[in-house]
Design a protein around this motif. Sequence first.
Motif, PDB file in Angstrom:
ATOM      1  N   LEU A 135       0.998  -1.335  -0.061  1.00  0.00           N
ATOM      2  CA  LEU A 135       0.181  -0.019   0.054  1.00  0.00           C
ATOM      3  C   LEU A 135       0.817   1.188   0.045  1.00  0.00           C
ATOM      4  N   TYR A 136       0.477   2.193  -0.959  1.00  0.00           N
ATOM      5  CA  TYR A 136       1.174   3.517  -0.702  1.00  0.00           C
ATOM      6  C   TYR A 136       0.214   4.671  -0.380  1.00  0.00           C
ATOM      7  N   ILE A 137       0.756   5.450   0.689  1.00  0.00           N
ATOM      8  CA  ILE A 137       0.153   6.392   1.450  1.00  0.00           C
ATOM      9  C   ILE A 137       0.815   7.801   1.228  1.00  0.00           C
ATOM     10  N   PRO A 138       0.177   8.566   0.459  1.00  0.00           N
ATOM     11  CA  PRO A 138       0.700  10.032   0.348  1.00  0.00           C
ATOM     12  C   PRO A 138       0.525  10.754   1.702  1.00  0.00           C
ATOM     13  N   ASN A 139       1.811  11.479   1.950  1.00  0.00           N
ATOM     14  CA  ASN A 139       1.684  12.340   3.162  1.00  0.00           C
ATOM     15  C   ASN A 139       2.106  13.828   2.794  1.00  0.00           C
ATOM     16  N   ILE A 140       0.880  14.639   2.443  1.00  0.00           N
ATOM     17  CA  ILE A 140       0.675  15.754   1.922  1.00  0.00           C
ATOM     18  C   ILE A 140       1.903  16.714   2.799  1.00  0.00           C
ATOM     19  N   GLY A 141       1.891  16.593   4.128  1.00  0.00           N
ATOM     20  CA  GLY A 141       2.494  17.625   4.827  1.00  0.00           C
ATOM     21  C   GLY A 141       3.923  17.252   5.019  1.00  0.00           C
ATOM     22  N   SER A 142       4.415  15.904   4.786  1.00  0.00           N
ATOM     23  CA  SER A 142       5.717  15.469   5.142  1.00  0.00           C
ATOM     24  C   SER A 142       6.343  15.402   3.805  1.00  0.00           C
ATOM     25  N   HIS A 143       5.475  15.568   2.685  1.00  0.00           N
ATOM     26  CA  HIS A 143       6.327  15.255   1.207  1.00  0.00           C
ATOM     27  C   HIS A 143       6.880  14.008   0.933  1.00  0.00           C
ATOM     28  N   THR A 144       6.200  13.027   1.585  1.00  0.00           N
ATOM     29  CA  THR A 144       6.667  11.431   1.448  1.00  0.00           C
ATOM     30  C   THR A 144       5.712  10.605   1.101  1.00  0.00           C
ATOM     31  N   ILE A 145       5.903   9.440   0.785  1.00  0.00           N
ATOM     32  CA  ILE A 145       4.938   8.360   0.708  1.00  0.00           C
ATOM     33  C   ILE A 145       5.466   7.182   1.611  1.00  0.00           C
ATOM     34  N   THR A 146       4.411   6.783   2.389  1.00  0.00           N
ATOM     35  CA  THR A 146       4.605   5.622   3.229  1.00  0.00           C
ATOM     36  C   THR A 146       4.133   4.182   2.367  1.00  0.00           C
ATOM     37  N   VAL A 147       5.164   3.269   2.716  1.00  0.00           N
ATOM     38  CA  VAL A 147       4.896   1.891   2.136  1.00  0.00           C
ATOM     39  C   VAL A 147       4.377   1.169   3.229  1.00  0.00           C
ATOM     40  N   ILE A 148       3.243   0.502   3.020  1.00  0.00           N
ATOM     41  CA  ILE A 148       2.849  -0.804   4.156  1.00  0.00           C
ATOM     42  C   ILE A 148       2.691  -2.029   3.640  1.00  0.00           C
ATOM     43  N   ASP A 149       3.504  -2.999   4.270  1.00  0.00           N
ATOM     44  CA  ASP A 149       3.577  -4.307   3.561  1.00  0.00           C
ATOM     45  C   ASP A 149       1.988  -4.796   3.902  1.00  0.00           C
ATOM     46  N   ALA A 150       1.403  -5.286   2.871  1.00  0.00           N
ATOM     47  CA  ALA A 150      -0.241  -5.623   3.064  1.00  0.00           C
ATOM     48  C   ALA A 150      -0.218  -7.089   3.606  1.00  0.00           C
ATOM     49  N   GLU A 151       0.824  -7.789   3.371  1.00  0.00           N
ATOM     50  CA  GLU A 151       0.685  -9.170   4.135  1.00  0.00           C
ATOM     51  C   GLU A 151       0.861  -9.303   5.901  1.00  0.00           C
ATOM     52  N   THR A 152       1.997  -8.440   6.175  1.00  0.00           N
ATOM     53  CA  THR A 152       2.481  -8.326   7.655  1.00  0.00           C
ATOM     54  C   THR A 152       1.607  -7.110   8.312  1.00  0.00           C
ATOM     55  N   GLU A 153       0.969  -6.435   7.242  1.00  0.00           N
ATOM     56  CA  GLU A 153       0.162  -5.082   7.757  1.00  0.00           C
ATOM     57  C   GLU A 153       1.175  -4.265   8.815  1.00  0.00           C
ATOM     58  N   GLU A 154       2.263  -4.075   8.449  1.00  0.00           N
ATOM     59  CA  GLU A 154       3.336  -3.176   8.969  1.00  0.00           C
ATOM     60  C   GLU A 154       3.846  -2.307   8.139  1.00  0.00           C
ATOM     61  N   ILE A 155       4.514  -1.206   8.683  1.00  0.00           N
ATOM     62  CA  ILE A 155       4.964   0.029   7.764  1.00  0.00           C
ATOM     63  C   ILE A 155       6.415  -0.501   7.409  1.00  0.00           C
ATOM     64  N   SER A 156       6.620  -0.603   6.139  1.00  0.00           N
ATOM     65  CA  SER A 156       7.915  -1.116   5.642  1.00  0.00           C
ATOM     66  C   SER A 156       8.897  -0.010   5.365  1.00  0.00           C
ATOM     67  N   SER A 157       8.282   1.144   4.949  1.00  0.00           N
ATOM     68  CA  SER A 157       9.391   2.558   4.608  1.00  0.00           C
ATOM     69  C   SER A 157       8.786   3.506   4.460  1.00  0.00           C
ATOM     70  N   HIS A 158       9.361   4.792   4.377  1.00  0.00           N
ATOM     71  CA  HIS A 158       8.778   5.995   3.612  1.00  0.00           C
ATOM     72  C   HIS A 158      10.048   6.294   2.704  1.00  0.00           C
ATOM     73  N   PHE A 159       9.434   6.807   1.804  1.00  0.00           N
ATOM     74  CA  PHE A 159      10.318   7.681   0.556  1.00  0.00           C
ATOM     75  C   PHE A 159      10.029   8.944   0.334  1.00  0.00           C
ATOM     76  N   PRO A 160      10.862   9.866   0.080  1.00  0.00           N
ATOM     77  CA  PRO A 160      10.438  11.304  -0.382  1.00  0.00           C
ATOM     78  C   PRO A 160      10.053  11.535  -1.741  1.00  0.00           C
ATOM     79  N   VAL A 161       9.175  12.565  -2.026  1.00  0.00           N
ATOM     80  CA  VAL A 161       8.739  12.741  -3.258  1.00  0.00           C
ATOM     81  C   VAL A 161       8.792  14.236  -3.377  1.00  0.00           C
TER      82      VAL A 161
END
Length: 312
Positions: A135-161
């Motif tokens: 899953l990819y979640i855009p964070n408007i105020g942080s200028h990042t995308i959060t990545v969630i592993d759908a199988e573990t249902e845990e956040i795996s990373s964030h990356f800047p955009v």
Amino acid sequence: MTKGYLLVLNKDEDTVSIVCTETKATIKTVETDYNPHEIIVSHDGKKTYITCSQGNKMNIMNNETFEIEKRLEHPDFQFPHGLGLSNDGKKLYMASTFSEKVFIFDTETDEITKILSTDQKHSHMVAVSPDGKNLYIPNIGSHTITVIDAETEEISSHFPVGKGPEGVAVHPNGKDIYVANQEDDTLFILDAENYELKYKRRIGHVPIRIVFSPDGKYALIPNRESGDLSIIDTEHELKGNVRPWEVKRIRVGVWPGGTVFNQDGTLAYVANNKTNDISIIDMHIMQEVEKINVGIHPDGIAFLQADHTTDI
């Protein structure tokens, strides 16, 4: 042409317009909770989920009757907004903007099964990878995308955009992540494996959504403040070079937002917030061919196949 219905959220009159795509007429108007923003139809077509952002509720509509049959609430529904579904349709994902959390629901019971905090600012939308793994979640105020592993249902990373990312979608080939950055009027195209920037394109003013055609040939991006729609050919070929390219930008209504294709990708529909209408885009000629009047400030929009409903 595929017969169906457009489900259009009129966010400033708290309703859903049910529009027949054949007759272009609103066949029913359904009252929702306060300020409906985003909408998604279950994979089996039986129900529709609607986030009522300023009402801090989720409404669930029965698509057989076009009636709201359930309302969900939670203390951390703080401007509930973006929605996504797992590939098997058993899980619903929802981003809550101001609580900066992602909710996971069981779509059989519509109960919350997990809540994740992104620890980012203004987590707004949800995009699911074609293979359903991320899953990819855009964070408007942080200028990042959060990545969630759908199988573990845990956040795996964030990356800047770029600045103010809102629209995000993964190309059907699973290789490219497209991000619309509303504060710097750019489209970023990133490698889905390592999140490295592959291409950067300047598009219209305040791009807010990204929707791919069913075959992945085109990406449509409504530009809110410039009142137009960027059409991206995802594999544009010129002199032996193949790359994503904006091949046309067309005028639509004022403040375009929610955008959706019909099932076969021949038509696209764009909700124009300030002109209270829907632009119909013929994808063969890449032109607006007609407008449909709906309610006050339409935004979220979904396409529903007619065979999932009974006649109203």
